[in-house]
Design a protein around this motif. Structure first.
Motif, PDB file in Angstrom:
ATOM      1  N   PRO A  93       0.826  -1.210   0.000  1.00  0.00           N
ATOM      2  CA  PRO A  93       0.000   0.000   0.000  1.00  0.00           C
ATOM      3  C   PRO A  93       0.863   1.264   0.000  1.00  0.00           C
ATOM      4  O   PRO A  93       1.917   1.315   0.618  1.00  0.00           O
ATOM      5  CB  PRO A  93      -0.795  -0.116   1.301  1.00  0.00           C
ATOM      6  CG  PRO A  93      -0.856  -1.584   1.568  1.00  0.00           C
ATOM      7  CD  PRO A  93       0.462  -2.129   1.081  1.00  0.00           C
ATOM      8  N   THR A  95       1.226   5.121   1.022  1.00  0.00           N
ATOM      9  CA  THR A  95       0.747   6.088   2.006  1.00  0.00           C
ATOM     10  C   THR A  95       1.275   7.455   1.596  1.00  0.00           C
ATOM     11  O   THR A  95       2.457   7.590   1.286  1.00  0.00           O
ATOM     12  CB  THR A  95       1.261   5.726   3.412  1.00  0.00           C
ATOM     13  OG1 THR A  95       0.840   4.398   3.719  1.00  0.00           O
ATOM     14  CG2 THR A  95       0.737   6.688   4.460  1.00  0.00           C
ATOM     15  N   ASP A 110      -3.209  10.620   6.861  1.00  0.00           N
ATOM     16  CA  ASP A 110      -2.550  10.252   5.602  1.00  0.00           C
ATOM     17  C   ASP A 110      -3.547   9.495   4.725  1.00  0.00           C
ATOM     18  O   ASP A 110      -4.438   8.807   5.214  1.00  0.00           O
ATOM     19  CB  ASP A 110      -1.356   9.336   5.869  1.00  0.00           C
ATOM     20  CG  ASP A 110      -0.262  10.008   6.677  1.00  0.00           C
ATOM     21  OD1 ASP A 110      -0.260  11.247   6.780  1.00  0.00           O
ATOM     22  OD2 ASP A 110       0.600   9.268   7.212  1.00  0.00           O
ATOM     23  N   VAL A 112      -4.172   6.453   1.991  1.00  0.00           N
ATOM     24  CA  VAL A 112      -3.583   5.140   1.721  1.00  0.00           C
ATOM     25  C   VAL A 112      -4.320   4.534   0.527  1.00  0.00           C
ATOM     26  O   VAL A 112      -5.549   4.579   0.459  1.00  0.00           O
ATOM     27  CB  VAL A 112      -3.691   4.200   2.937  1.00  0.00           C
ATOM     28  CG1 VAL A 112      -3.096   2.826   2.621  1.00  0.00           C
ATOM     29  CG2 VAL A 112      -3.012   4.806   4.153  1.00  0.00           C
TER      30      VAL A 112
END
Length: 125
Positions: A93, A95, A110, A112
């Motif tokens: 992932p 971020t 954040d 993602v």
């Protein structure tokens, strides 16, 4: 009795050359294997929808291929208030945060995104 001159080498009958054995034909080398498109992960697309004013630009900072928390990746302005970036070769992932002029951080948590996905964010500053 006269001695005859020695016979020259040219006068000697030539020996027959032994037949030359041909080497077995070499097999052609196998072509190099090309990386298939399936071997490389698909691109991850990030879009931001926001009007930040003429002369400004958006950047991304974060964790993922080509991203860093120290220096921003410049996004492309592709339309009125629409900014895009693509992240290639992500296997985990991604971020990230959005910044204006690589100085002002967007508020909130954040963002993602999973590798190979597309996302449109609406950051606040």
């Amino acid at each position: 009795m006269k001695k005859s001159a020695p016979k020259s080498a040219a006068a000697k009958p030539a020996k027959k050359a032994a037949p030359v054995a041909k080497a077995p034909a070499k097999k052609p080398a196998a072509p190099a294997k090309k990386k298939s498109a399936a071997a490389e992960p698909p691109a991850t697309f990030i879009s931001a929808q926001i009007d930040i004013g003429f002369g400004n630009h958006l950047t991304l900072r974060g964790e993922g291929p080509g991203l860093s928390w120290d220096k921003g990746l410049v996004m492309d302005n592709v339309g009125h208030s629409l900014w895009t970036a693509s992240i290639n070769k992500a296997t985990k992932p991604v971020t990230f945060k959005v910044l204006v002029n690589d100085l002002t951080w967007s508020t909130g948590p954040d963002f993602v995104i999973e590798p190979g996905q597309s996302i449109t964010v609406y950051p606040n500053f």
